[in-house]
Design a protein around this motif. Sequence first.
Motif, PDB file in Angstrom:
ATOM      1  N   THR A 199       0.843  -1.196   0.000  1.00 59.63           N
ATOM      2  CA  THR A 199       0.000   0.000   0.000  1.00 59.63           C
ATOM      3  C   THR A 199       0.879   1.247   0.000  1.00 59.63           C
ATOM      4  OG1 THR A 199      -0.108   0.196   2.422  1.00 59.63           O
ATOM      5  CG2 THR A 199      -1.790  -1.163   1.339  1.00 59.63           C
ATOM      6  N   VAL A 200       0.260   2.378  -0.360  1.00 56.85           N
ATOM      7  CA  VAL A 200       0.966   3.662  -0.296  1.00 56.85           C
ATOM      8  C   VAL A 200      -0.029   4.759   0.067  1.00 56.85           C
ATOM      9  CG1 VAL A 200       0.690   4.018  -2.780  1.00 56.85           C
ATOM     10  CG2 VAL A 200       2.431   5.303  -1.553  1.00 56.85           C
ATOM     11  N   GLU A 224       3.816  17.623 -10.296  1.00 54.27           N
ATOM     12  CA  GLU A 224       4.205  17.902  -8.913  1.00 54.27           C
ATOM     13  C   GLU A 224       5.682  18.279  -8.831  1.00 54.27           C
ATOM     14  OE1 GLU A 224       5.967  14.008  -9.468  1.00 54.27           O
ATOM     15  OE2 GLU A 224       4.043  14.857 -10.077  1.00 54.27           O
ATOM     16  N   ASP A 225       5.992  19.230  -7.941  1.00 55.94           N
ATOM     17  CA  ASP A 225       7.409  19.535  -7.671  1.00 55.94           C
ATOM     18  C   ASP A 225       7.830  19.023  -6.293  1.00 55.94           C
ATOM     19  OD1 ASP A 225       6.628  21.496  -5.711  1.00 55.94           O
ATOM     20  OD2 ASP A 225       6.517  23.039  -7.263  1.00 55.94           O
ATOM     21  N   PHE A 226       6.862  18.479  -5.538  1.00 60.90           N
ATOM     22  CA  PHE A 226       7.148  17.891  -4.221  1.00 60.90           C
ATOM     23  C   PHE A 226       6.227  16.709  -4.000  1.00 60.90           C
ATOM     24  CE2 PHE A 226       5.860  17.389   0.215  1.00 60.90           C
ATOM     25  CZ  PHE A 226       7.085  17.168   0.829  1.00 60.90           C
ATOM     26  N   GLY A 227       6.734  15.700  -3.317  1.00 62.09           N
ATOM     27  CA  GLY A 227       5.895  14.570  -2.953  1.00 62.09           C
ATOM     28  C   GLY A 227       6.465  13.836  -1.759  1.00 62.09           C
ATOM     29  N   VAL A 228       5.582  13.245  -0.974  1.00 63.99           N
ATOM     30  CA  VAL A 228       6.001  12.435   0.166  1.00 63.99           C
ATOM     31  C   VAL A 228       5.042  11.254   0.264  1.00 63.99           C
ATOM     32  CG1 VAL A 228       4.629  13.781   1.800  1.00 63.99           C
ATOM     33  CG2 VAL A 228       6.572  12.449   2.636  1.00 63.99           C
ATOM     34  N   ALA A 229       5.565  10.101   0.651  1.00 64.75           N
ATOM     35  CA  ALA A 229       4.728   8.905   0.703  1.00 64.75           C
ATOM     36  C   ALA A 229       5.215   7.957   1.779  1.00 64.75           C
ATOM     37  CB  ALA A 229       4.725   8.193  -0.649  1.00 64.75           C
ATOM     38  N   ARG A 346      -1.819   8.107  -7.509  1.00 61.18           N
ATOM     39  CA  ARG A 346      -3.227   7.788  -7.258  1.00 61.18           C
ATOM     40  C   ARG A 346      -3.635   8.198  -5.843  1.00 61.18           C
ATOM     41  NH1 ARG A 346      -4.415   2.697  -6.833  1.00 61.18           N
ATOM     42  NH2 ARG A 346      -2.310   1.789  -7.009  1.00 61.18           N
ATOM     43  N   SER A 347      -2.760   7.905  -4.890  1.00 59.26           N
ATOM     44  CA  SER A 347      -3.060   8.233  -3.503  1.00 59.26           C
ATOM     45  C   SER A 347      -3.170   9.743  -3.302  1.00 59.26           C
ATOM     46  CB  SER A 347      -1.977   7.663  -2.587  1.00 59.26           C
ATOM     47  OG  SER A 347      -2.150   8.091  -1.251  1.00 59.26           O
ATOM     48  N   GLU A 353      -5.095   6.299   1.363  1.00 55.41           N
ATOM     49  CA  GLU A 353      -4.195   5.177   1.111  1.00 55.41           C
ATOM     50  C   GLU A 353      -4.768   4.300   0.002  1.00 55.41           C
ATOM     51  OE1 GLU A 353      -1.688   2.536   4.091  1.00 55.41           O
ATOM     52  OE2 GLU A 353      -3.738   1.793   3.992  1.00 55.41           O
ATOM     53  N   VAL A 354      -3.894   3.809  -0.877  1.00 57.34           N
ATOM     54  CA  VAL A 354      -4.345   2.927  -1.964  1.00 57.34           C
ATOM     55  C   VAL A 354      -3.517   1.649  -1.970  1.00 57.34           C
ATOM     56  CG1 VAL A 354      -5.081   4.875  -3.419  1.00 57.34           C
ATOM     57  CG2 VAL A 354      -2.739   3.967  -3.656  1.00 57.34           C
ATOM     58  N   GLU A 355      -4.072   0.604  -2.543  1.00 57.67           N
ATOM     59  CA  GLU A 355      -3.368  -0.665  -2.677  1.00 57.67           C
ATOM     60  C   GLU A 355      -2.482  -0.635  -3.916  1.00 57.67           C
ATOM     61  OE1 GLU A 355      -5.502  -4.332  -2.381  1.00 57.67           O
ATOM     62  OE2 GLU A 355      -7.025  -3.458  -1.073  1.00 57.67           O
TER      63      GLU A 355
END
Length: 360
Positions: A199-200, A224-229, A346-347, A353-355
Amino acid sequence: MAKPIRIGIIGSGGIAHAHIRQYKQIADVEIVAVADVIPGKAQQFVESLSLTDAQAFDSHRAMLELDLDGVSICTPNVSHHVTTVDALRAGKQVLLEKPMSVTLDEAIDMVQASKETGNMLTIGFQPRYDPNMKLVGDIVQSGKLGKVYYVETGGGRRRGMPGGTFISKALAGAGAMADIGCYSLDMALNALGYPRPLTVSAFTSNHFGTNPIHHPQASQFEVEDFGVALVRFENDLVLQFKISWAMHMDTLGSTMFLGSEGGLKVNPFGKGNWSGVWDGKVGDITLFHDFMGQQTSTPVPGIEHDKDLFFEKVRDFVDAVREGRPAPIPGEQILIQQAIIDGVLRSAEQRREVEIKLPY
């Protein structure tokens, strides 16, 4: 005398120049063709680099009718899927620039084409050829850390946003996540043996790219210029992944592997606005552990080298073609990180949260 390896180039942008420079340094390699979808661009490319024996094509499919041993695919991200599948089904071995694809379904299709044809699909992650990057993987795989349960990776530039095709959703598919985030993921996932993600949960933004103060093409900025997961894997492993093209901070920190018996900290290499990502060498490496009942840390001596990592990537591809070896960096591996990037996007869009569903 060895039979020359005949190479074609699909795409004639900036990264294609880098591929040409490396191929020219390798004995018994001939650049015999260049293709670009923009009419006349391939011919201009061939002439500008004095590739006197190379043919120019406005269609990659026409170029693939030639007798070629391998191709470098250097197109915008959106074209990776169709050009790769066409090349594999035309009987060519493929060196594909990162990121692998725009969507997970495309990556699955590319891997399937490689399996069905028996032709090689290798993805261009030159940091793998840094001896210190290999050292990080060796330490993690050695068992010295015990059970690895948490990994933190990613990188950030204080300023370092590209333009052009990189900021178009229709051409790039994603922004910082795909451009430099894929390097961070490969560093961590390769050291871990590419575990299976489940998951994420993610967040992305583009406060800098859409601001004309920070980007000259702000009105055209679509990614996007920023992302966190936060990514969960099988075997009770979790990974925090963060990436930024621009930020009001000097660094997003080190890459860390936390284990039951030890921890490993890897600092990024370089200084300045465009540094801080894992697209080349690594910085200081430190092992944290207990010794004789006492907490201690041990600097891991770095391996001095003067390797041109991009050259090593291209040469390894040529050698694999010549010797009939498997893909140096197989598409089956990189499909896993493509699944993570797909899940991140997607998340972030769904705000939940997605699978992550893999085909195997």
